[in-house]
Design an enzyme around this catalytic site. Structure first.
Site, short mmCIF file in Angstrom:
data_model
loop_
_atom_site.label_atom_id
_atom_site.label_comp_id
_atom_site.label_asym_id
_atom_site.label_seq_id
_atom_site.Cartn_x
_atom_site.Cartn_y
_atom_site.Cartn_z
N CYS A 121 -102.32 19.89 -19.54
CA CYS A 121 -101.27 19.20 -19.23
C CYS A 121 -100.27 19.19 -20.23
CB CYS A 121 -101.63 17.80 -18.64
SG CYS A 121 -100.32 16.37 -18.90
N GLU A 122 -99.17 19.64 -20.22
CA GLU A 122 -98.22 19.77 -20.98
C GLU A 122 -97.70 18.50 -21.69
OE1 GLU A 122 -93.96 20.61 -19.00
OE2 GLU A 122 -95.06 22.30 -19.47
N HIS A 123 -97.80 17.50 -20.91
CA HIS A 123 -97.45 16.15 -21.13
C HIS A 123 -98.41 15.25 -22.17
CE1 HIS A 123 -95.23 16.42 -17.05
NE2 HIS A 123 -94.52 16.87 -18.14
N HIS A 124 -99.59 15.87 -22.00
CA HIS A 124 -100.44 14.96 -22.88
C HIS A 124 -101.68 15.78 -23.58
CE1 HIS A 124 -99.57 12.34 -19.71
NE2 HIS A 124 -99.16 11.40 -20.50
N GLN A 129 -99.06 21.00 -12.62
CA GLN A 129 -99.63 21.41 -11.53
C GLN A 129 -98.58 22.23 -10.61
OE1 GLN A 129 -102.76 19.41 -9.90
NE2 GLN A 129 -102.39 20.55 -7.69
N HIS A 169 -106.66 15.47 -12.72
CA HIS A 169 -106.01 15.29 -14.07
C HIS A 169 -106.62 14.49 -15.18
CE1 HIS A 169 -102.47 17.94 -12.85
NE2 HIS A 169 -103.01 17.63 -11.62
N CYS A 199 -105.37 13.23 -17.71
CA CYS A 199 -104.56 12.32 -18.12
C CYS A 199 -104.28 11.27 -17.33
CB CYS A 199 -103.23 13.04 -18.33
SG CYS A 199 -102.18 13.70 -16.76
#
Length: 183
Positions: free
Chosen positions: A71-74, A112, A140, A142
């Site tokens: 995940c690019e956010h976390h 995703q 996920h 996250c």
């Protein structure tokens, strides 16, 4: 990258010089380069000419392709399975190339929704079929380990192009064959 990992260890209250963590910065850097190896690849090299003019024009599906991404956010993993279908325009692609294309895009920092679309668009571009359909279902970390902490939740995304987008019957046939309509 090793120095950055060492700093992270210190920031979370660890001693990067303790025995169990001495090699962690190096191991993490190697792992991260592996997890993101898709940045060093491209679709044309993966396909490598494995497009064959067979005159086949019925649906082709590869389902239950295991997917692992970050995940690019976390920067934590999301894992799941992807189903890829297409209807040829007289040319087929080597079936192993579909999971390889999925891996190329999953081995990048991702969300995703974009991953699903990138795989569909790449197949559409390289093969030029009548249509492409991609469905992905993932868990996920996250959402599982932090935030809402919902371990049983999954996320389903889809991208339908060409005849799958235009023809409900074609789209429903694909969804039925990959098992999405069974619930």
């Amino acid at each position: 990258m090793r120095e950055a990992v060492r700093t992270i260890l210190e920031c979370v209250g660890e001693d990067p010089d303790r025995e169990g963590l001495l090699a962690t910065p190096d191991r993490y850097a190697k792992a991260m380069l592996f997890f993101t190896q898709g940045y060093q690849q491209n679709v044309r090299d993966i396909v490598n000419g494995a497009i064959f003019h067979e005159g086949h024009n019925e649906m082709v599906i590869v389902k239950d392709i295991a997917i692992f991404s970050l995940c690019e956010h976390h920067l934590v993993p999301f894992t799941g399975k992807m189903h890829i279908g297409y209807i040829p325009r007289n040319a087929v692609i080597g079936i192993s190339k579909l999971p390889r294309i999925a891996d190329l895009f999953s081995r990048r920092l991702q969300i995703q929704e974009r991953l699903t679309k990138e795989v569909a668009n790449a197949i559409m571009e390289v093969l030029k079929p009548q249509g492409v359909a991609v469905v992905m279902e993932s868990s996920h970390l996250c959402m599982v380990m932090r935030g809402v902490e919902k371990a049983a939740s999954t996320t389903i995304t889809s991208c339908v192009l060409g005849c799958f987008e235009r023809k409900e019957k074609t789209r429903n046939e694909f969804l039925s064959l990959v098992g999405v309509n069974r619930r």
